[in-house]
Design an enzyme around this catalytic site. Sequence first.
Site, PDB file in Angstrom:
ATOM      1  NE  ARG A 351      37.595  35.920  40.946  1.00 63.96           N
ATOM      2  CZ  ARG A 351      37.901  35.024  39.993  1.00 63.96           C
ATOM      3  NH1 ARG A 351      39.013  35.138  39.299  1.00 63.96           N
ATOM      4  NH2 ARG A 351      37.091  34.029  39.725  1.00 63.96           N
ATOM      5  CD  GLU A 753      36.065  39.480  36.105  1.00 60.87           C
ATOM      6  OE1 GLU A 753      35.957  38.257  35.878  1.00 60.87           O
ATOM      7  OE2 GLU A 753      35.894  39.978  37.225  1.00 60.87           O
TER       8      GLU A 753
HETATM    9  N1  MTE Z   1      32.494  44.987  28.763  1.00 63.65           N
HETATM   10  C1  MTE Z   1      31.539  45.921  28.564  1.00 63.65           C
HETATM   11  N2  MTE Z   1      31.487  46.543  27.388  1.00 63.65           N
HETATM   12  N3  MTE Z   1      30.652  46.258  29.557  1.00 63.65           N
HETATM   13  C2  MTE Z   1      30.700  45.650  30.794  1.00 63.65           C
HETATM   14  O1  MTE Z   1      29.885  45.953  31.669  1.00 63.65           O
HETATM   15  N4  MTE Z   1      31.836  43.998  32.234  1.00 63.65           N
HETATM   16  C3  MTE Z   1      33.079  43.270  32.495  1.00 63.65           C
HETATM   17  C4  MTE Z   1      33.532  42.521  31.243  1.00 63.65           C
HETATM   18  N5  MTE Z   1      33.529  43.389  30.102  1.00 63.65           N
HETATM   19  C5  MTE Z   1      31.712  44.652  31.028  1.00 63.65           C
HETATM   20  C6  MTE Z   1      32.576  44.342  29.948  1.00 63.65           C
HETATM   21  C7  MTE Z   1      32.975  42.322  33.593  1.00 63.65           C
HETATM   22  S1  MTE Z   1      33.153  42.876  35.178  1.00 63.65           S
HETATM   23  C8  MTE Z   1      32.791  40.980  33.370  1.00 63.65           C
HETATM   24  S2  MTE Z   1      32.778  39.871  34.644  1.00 63.65           S
HETATM   25  C9  MTE Z   1      32.571  40.445  32.026  1.00 63.65           C
HETATM   26  O2  MTE Z   1      32.606  41.457  31.033  1.00 63.65           O
HETATM   27  C10 MTE Z   1      31.226  39.752  31.990  1.00 63.65           C
HETATM   28  O3  MTE Z   1      30.900  39.274  30.745  1.00 63.65           O
HETATM   29  P1  MTE Z   1      31.477  37.904  30.134  1.00 63.65           P
HETATM   30  O4  MTE Z   1      31.537  36.900  31.228  1.00 63.65           O
HETATM   31  O5  MTE Z   1      30.483  37.562  29.092  1.00 63.65           O
HETATM   32  O6  MTE Z   1      32.825  38.241  29.586  1.00 63.65           O
HETATM   33  N1  HPA Z   2      33.614  36.571  40.267  1.00 61.58           N
HETATM   34  C1  HPA Z   2      32.557  37.380  40.072  1.00 61.58           C
HETATM   35  N2  HPA Z   2      31.444  37.265  40.735  1.00 61.58           N
HETATM   36  C2  HPA Z   2      31.354  36.335  41.667  1.00 61.58           C
HETATM   37  C3  HPA Z   2      32.408  35.458  41.929  1.00 61.58           C
HETATM   38  C4  HPA Z   2      33.598  35.593  41.187  1.00 61.58           C
HETATM   39  O1  HPA Z   2      34.575  34.857  41.364  1.00 61.58           O
HETATM   40  N3  HPA Z   2      32.030  34.633  42.914  1.00 61.58           N
HETATM   41  C5  HPA Z   2      30.766  35.003  43.232  1.00 61.58           C
HETATM   42  N4  HPA Z   2      30.351  36.027  42.483  1.00 61.58           N
HETATM   43 MO1  MOS Z   3      32.515  41.008  36.765  1.00 59.68          MO
HETATM   44  S1  MOS Z   3      33.300  42.005  38.369  1.00 59.68           S
HETATM   45  O1  MOS Z   3      32.763  39.449  37.545  1.00 59.68           O
HETATM   46  O2  MOS Z   3      30.866  41.358  36.997  1.00 59.68           O
END
Ligand code: MTE
Ligand code: HPA
Ligand code: MOS
Length: 802
Positions: A351, A753
Amino acid sequence: MTARDDDFTSATGGGPAGPADAGERNLAPGTHSPHAPPSGQPATGRSRPHESARAQVAGAATYIDDIPELRGTLHAAPILSTVAHGVLRGVDTRAALALPGVRGVLLAGDIPGDPVLATFVHDEPIFARDTVEHVGQVVGLVVADSVMQARRAARRVVLDIEPLPAVLDARQAHAVQHYVLPPVVVRRGEPEAALAGAPHRLSGQLEVGGQEHFYLEGQIAYAQPLEQGQWRIHSSTQHPAEVQHWVAHALGLENNAVTVECRRMGGGFGGKETQAGHLAVWAALAANKLRRPVKLRLDRDDDFLITGKRHPFAYDWEAGFDDAGRLAGVKIAMLANCGFSADLSGPVADRAIFHTDNAYHLGDVEIASYRCRTNTQSHTAFRGFGGPQGVILIEAILGEIARHLGLDPLDVRKANLYGTRERNVTHYGMTVEDNILEPLISQLERTSRYRERRERIARWNAGHPVIQRGIAITPVKFGISFTATFFNQAGALVHVFTDGSVQVNHGGTEMGQGLHTKIMQVVADELGVPFERLRCTPTETGKVPNASATAASSGTDLNGRAAQFAARHVRDNLAAFVAGLDGCGAGAVTLRGGQVISPRQTRSFDEVVKAAYANRIQLWSDGFYRTPKIHYDKATLTGRPFYYFSYGAACTEVAIDTLTGESRVLAVDILHDVGTSLNPAIDIGQIEGGYVQGLGWLTTEQLVWNAQGALATHAPSTYKIPATGDIPAHFRVDLWHEANPEDNVGGSKAVGEPPFMLAISAWEALREAVAAARGDGRAPLVAPATAENVLKALQTDASMPG
Ligand code: MTE
Ligand code: HPA
Ligand code: MOS
């Protein structure tokens, strides 16, 4: 002489501006009245509080450590390696076992199944066996009646370790070709020729630090043996299905013997994507040996020492460009410090490659990615998942180019943006079809008054040698989909009960990001009932099986669509039933505002549900979704790994104190693309939180491993995450109002993210301030830009590579 507070007032004009106009923020109280009046308004597209907000504030939301303990529950504490690399010759547990309350010790020999974790690469022992690979590696567990007894006893275990030479950083590992996975090279065109033929050339090195997740709820698991070799595991995990698989594998059982449950996490941020599984396996092994329920909750310092972080990166780069700063060719070597095992380092490093373009057409390019093996914690997923480590490099390069040519960095960035009809293919061969970069950046340029402030800052800097300011706009283009294509699937269950109330269950996990809330909104609209009629039940492997990690920002895209499909099946059953009653087509029946409306009659949802049940109509369903269009070649990293891109841009103004190196963020303006927002309040919260977490990574959060490889910054006393005082007085977030052009749930886009990388604008603004202070157009500033590193950047010899 030090800075006075008013020296830090931003160039936005009349002091700190008022609060951001965050759009609709009139949050309705989240009640669960069974007779909530039908509002008639759709649930999606409106700000409403997180489904657990009130319970969380009241202390009534359950985390794993709040679950009432089963009788006989024991507590575990880890035994940690004190040496970065060595031969493990012996473990003396006598003193620990003699302490009161201690019930036993577990070591590698106590594992009935495979002693190696069931990770993809299968390179990580559950407990260190013949060697130790980092300070803090878990050698075993002490199990006792109470947590404190277990922790005290764990410190009394004596390890006999013969030290071996340790590799502690990525450059050192690369020099001796110490990798967890083979290098990957992505190449397009003839970068050597493009560099040779370019009117200008620059090269440099960059070091970017890692980051501790610092979830407020630390890692925890609670393993409960059930009858006939079955297990229930409570795990604070983003990936219950993987925890299930790992636990079964370690116990030598089939997956169907293990059920994993997660109601919510107190934050995950990627740190609980894989590494929650270690705790679950450890707790289950202890429970298996002692035939008792076992809870393992890490002490914060141990959590720091044991678990992996964001990957620190080191880079060597070379860029060729024209008089406008437009790139002709780039050559990059990126070194990821992966720690002692692969974990998710392969996809993280991939990534990083996929995001080295960020928003820009790179021309002829070569990116060589090295996955370096070091004697540190095994670094893992962290918000952005390698994306930030790709984006920061190209932003650093463009900043260097602009300062070298004496141009406004925003002009250099704009000159390099992807085009809409040409120069629109990424270095991995994906055409950027949904590009909104130019209009989005131009709008932010206007609303933030960037040009005017930049001039004002230049005048300020000329008259104030001690406090120097900088401003920068940087964009984000972030690819949405798991790069491991098979993860892009999801399932859900929607149950309508005979009283018309609804339960939703899906494979995603709640970590504070508001996933359950958004999914309930989607399901409420599909069934045409008020949000208050719904509850979301804990994530459980026995309900929706084989679910992917909640990660890659795709939680709502995947599970939201699956839940929408499940609700649609129930909706269609009800519509067909009413059509039969009223002698009309099912297509003529609508469900809205808690009512079922046919051309003949309007009935309440509850009434229809009761009648449908009496007529043996199925009132519950599953739903399944897989992301369309995506594919790519894992060997060459070419194809279409992402369904779409999420975009954004931020303008950040900073000030540095050139005597102390201290800095402050004065003003932040963000314009971010979430498509059609399902819930603006939650999306804006994610944008603000992402930005601030990114700011921590790039300013105050510094991981320091000492010469012996021990992490010296392992507590909040020495590791500084942003606090309320670090939030800029002016912090404005606007949403880009345009639906996702791809068919995605509710027209929305993923938000978790991408905003993290908006904080790179703060780091670039700091580099602008450093360059202004130095007066030579150089900004040899690393990340994080701690006070110490800012001072170093001000004092470094200008001939050094920046
Ligand atoms: N927001 C909060 N409050 N707590 C979290 O742990 N994790 C982040 C983001 N926002 C997180 C957060 C990460 S790393 C990801 S990948 C996404 O939330 C995962 O949730 P979603 O796919 O439902 O957005
Ligand atoms: N993002 C987060 N987690 C993952 C991914 C990615 O692209 N691929 C495998 N695990
Ligand atoms: Mo988020 S780093 O894809 O849990």
